[in-house]
Design a protein around this motif. Structure first.
Motif, PDB file in Angstrom:
ATOM      1  N   ALA A 107       5.798   6.763 -10.937  1.00 11.80           N
ATOM      2  CA  ALA A 107       5.466   8.197 -10.942  1.00 11.80           C
ATOM      3  C   ALA A 107       4.178   8.461 -11.722  1.00 11.80           C
ATOM      4  N   GLU A 108       3.982   7.745 -12.816  1.00 14.00           N
ATOM      5  CA  GLU A 108       2.761   7.911 -13.613  1.00 14.00           C
ATOM      6  C   GLU A 108       1.547   7.357 -12.878  1.00 14.00           C
ATOM      7  N   VAL A 109       1.717   6.257 -12.151  1.00 15.00           N
ATOM      8  CA  VAL A 109       0.621   5.712 -11.344  1.00 15.00           C
ATOM      9  C   VAL A 109       0.243   6.717 -10.265  1.00 15.00           C
ATOM     10  N   ASP A 110       1.235   7.274  -9.587  1.00 11.65           N
ATOM     11  CA  ASP A 110       0.992   8.266  -8.546  1.00 11.65           C
ATOM     12  C   ASP A 110       0.228   9.466  -9.112  1.00 11.65           C
ATOM     13  N   ALA A 111       0.644   9.958 -10.255  1.00 11.83           N
ATOM     14  CA  ALA A 111      -0.033  11.095 -10.891  1.00 11.83           C
ATOM     15  C   ALA A 111      -1.464  10.735 -11.294  1.00 11.83           C
ATOM     16  N   ALA A 112      -1.668   9.530 -11.794  1.00 13.35           N
ATOM     17  CA  ALA A 112      -3.015   9.100 -12.196  1.00 13.35           C
ATOM     18  C   ALA A 112      -3.935   9.002 -10.988  1.00 13.35           C
ATOM     19  N   VAL A 113      -3.418   8.491  -9.878  1.00 14.92           N
ATOM     20  CA  VAL A 113      -4.229   8.374  -8.657  1.00 14.92           C
ATOM     21  C   VAL A 113      -4.584   9.766  -8.146  1.00 14.92           C
ATOM     22  N   LYS A 114      -3.628  10.672  -8.091  1.00 16.01           N
ATOM     23  CA  LYS A 114      -3.910  12.042  -7.632  1.00 16.01           C
ATOM     24  C   LYS A 114      -4.959  12.712  -8.518  1.00 16.01           C
ATOM     25  N   SER A 115      -4.855  12.515  -9.798  1.00 12.19           N
ATOM     26  CA  SER A 115      -5.823  13.094 -10.728  1.00 12.19           C
ATOM     27  C   SER A 115      -7.217  12.517 -10.499  1.00 12.19           C
ATOM     28  N   ASP A 116      -7.305  11.214 -10.277  1.00 14.03           N
ATOM     29  CA  ASP A 116      -8.601  10.572 -10.043  1.00 14.03           C
ATOM     30  C   ASP A 116      -9.197  11.008  -8.705  1.00 14.03           C
ATOM     31  N   ILE A 117      -8.364  11.152  -7.688  1.00 15.19           N
ATOM     32  CA  ILE A 117      -8.830  11.626  -6.380  1.00 15.19           C
ATOM     33  C   ILE A 117      -9.397  13.039  -6.534  1.00 15.19           C
ATOM     34  N   GLU A 118      -8.695  13.888  -7.260  1.00 15.28           N
ATOM     35  CA  GLU A 118      -9.159  15.266  -7.518  1.00 15.28           C
ATOM     36  C   GLU A 118     -10.495  15.266  -8.244  1.00 15.28           C
ATOM     37  N   SER A 119     -10.579  14.568  -9.363  1.00 17.94           N
ATOM     38  CA  SER A 119     -11.800  14.628 -10.168  1.00 17.94           C
ATOM     39  C   SER A 119     -12.994  13.996  -9.456  1.00 17.94           C
ATOM     40  N   THR A 120     -12.761  12.958  -8.686  1.00 14.44           N
ATOM     41  CA  THR A 120     -13.858  12.334  -7.937  1.00 14.44           C
ATOM     42  C   THR A 120     -14.435  13.296  -6.912  1.00 14.44           C
ATOM     43  N   TRP A 121     -13.581  14.036  -6.225  1.00 16.12           N
ATOM     44  CA  TRP A 121     -14.052  14.982  -5.211  1.00 16.12           C
ATOM     45  C   TRP A 121     -14.726  16.168  -5.853  1.00 16.12           C
ATOM     46  N   ILE A 122     -14.142  16.734  -6.895  1.00 18.84           N
ATOM     47  CA  ILE A 122     -14.707  17.914  -7.558  1.00 18.84           C
ATOM     48  C   ILE A 122     -16.094  17.593  -8.130  1.00 18.84           C
ATOM     49  N   GLN A 123     -16.244  16.424  -8.723  1.00 17.59           N
ATOM     50  CA  GLN A 123     -17.536  16.052  -9.314  1.00 17.59           C
ATOM     51  C   GLN A 123     -18.611  15.823  -8.267  1.00 17.59           C
ATOM     52  N   SER A 124     -18.211  15.428  -7.049  1.00 20.32           N
ATOM     53  CA  SER A 124     -19.207  15.107  -6.033  1.00 20.32           C
ATOM     54  C   SER A 124     -19.510  16.285  -5.119  1.00 20.32           C
ATOM     55  N   SER A 125     -18.753  17.381  -5.225  1.00 20.76           N
ATOM     56  CA  SER A 125     -19.004  18.511  -4.324  1.00 20.76           C
ATOM     57  C   SER A 125     -19.926  19.535  -4.931  1.00 20.76           C
ATOM     58  N   MET A 149       0.847  -1.168   0.000  1.00 21.43           N
ATOM     59  CA  MET A 149       0.000   0.000   0.000  1.00 21.43           C
ATOM     60  C   MET A 149       0.894   1.232   0.000  1.00 21.43           C
ATOM     61  N   THR A 150       0.488   2.235  -0.766  1.00 24.04           N
ATOM     62  CA  THR A 150       1.253   3.468  -0.889  1.00 24.04           C
ATOM     63  C   THR A 150       0.422   4.632  -0.365  1.00 24.04           C
ATOM     64  N   SER A 151       1.003   5.440   0.516  1.00 20.44           N
ATOM     65  CA  SER A 151       0.314   6.625   1.043  1.00 20.44           C
ATOM     66  C   SER A 151       0.419   7.760   0.040  1.00 20.44           C
ATOM     67  N   ILE A 152      -0.615   8.601   0.051  1.00 20.84           N
ATOM     68  CA  ILE A 152      -0.661   9.732  -0.878  1.00 20.84           C
ATOM     69  C   ILE A 152      -1.390  10.883  -0.198  1.00 20.84           C
ATOM     70  N   SER A 153      -0.984  12.104  -0.510  1.00 19.30           N
ATOM     71  CA  SER A 153      -1.674  13.273   0.030  1.00 19.30           C
ATOM     72  C   SER A 153      -1.533  14.420  -0.965  1.00 19.30           C
ATOM     73  N   GLY A 154      -2.405  15.397  -0.822  1.00 23.25           N
ATOM     74  CA  GLY A 154      -2.369  16.532  -1.728  1.00 23.25           C
ATOM     75  C   GLY A 154      -3.463  17.519  -1.405  1.00 23.25           C
ATOM     76  N   LYS A 155      -3.683  18.433  -2.332  1.00 22.54           N
ATOM     77  CA  LYS A 155      -4.713  19.458  -2.180  1.00 22.54           C
ATOM     78  C   LYS A 155      -5.478  19.570  -3.484  1.00 22.54           C
ATOM     79  N   THR A 156      -6.799  19.610  -3.377  1.00 21.62           N
ATOM     80  CA  THR A 156      -7.638  19.723  -4.564  1.00 21.62           C
ATOM     81  C   THR A 156      -7.699  21.184  -5.026  1.00 21.62           C
ATOM     82  N   SER A 157      -8.135  21.391  -6.246  1.00 22.11           N
ATOM     83  CA  SER A 157      -8.210  22.743  -6.792  1.00 22.11           C
ATOM     84  C   SER A 157      -9.256  23.607  -6.086  1.00 22.11           C
TER      85      SER A 157
END
Length: 73
Positions: free
Chosen positions: A55-73, A1-9
């Motif tokens: 690195a590409e997997v990490d970027a894809a996951v961050k992008s999916d996390i962002e879009s999932t939250w933005i679409q549901s808010s 398992m890989t931890s990930i964190s960030g900030k949405t737009s």
């Protein structure tokens, strides 16, 4: 398992993790907060990640996390 964190737009921070579920598929979960207060949790998966760098997997996951939250808010 890989931890990930960030900030949405739209200003929410997230912490989560992801793991490879099977060949070419990654599943993830993320908890979203604003100002330290809990706002929600989401999960998802991404297919077709065969022969993709970490690195590409990490970027894809961050992008999916962002879009999932933005679409549901």
């Amino acid at each position: 398992m890989t931890s990930i964190s960030g900030k949405t737009s739209n200003g929410f921070t997230y912490e989560g993790d992801y793991e490879q579920a099977r060949s070419g598929r990654v599943t993830w979960t993320a908890t979203y907060r604003r100002g330290g207060d809990f706002f929600g949790m989401r999960h998802g998966h991404i297919n077709e990640l065969l022969d993709v760098s970490l690195a590409e997997v990490d970027a894809a996951v961050k992008s999916d996390i962002e879009s999932t939250w933005i679409q549901s808010s």
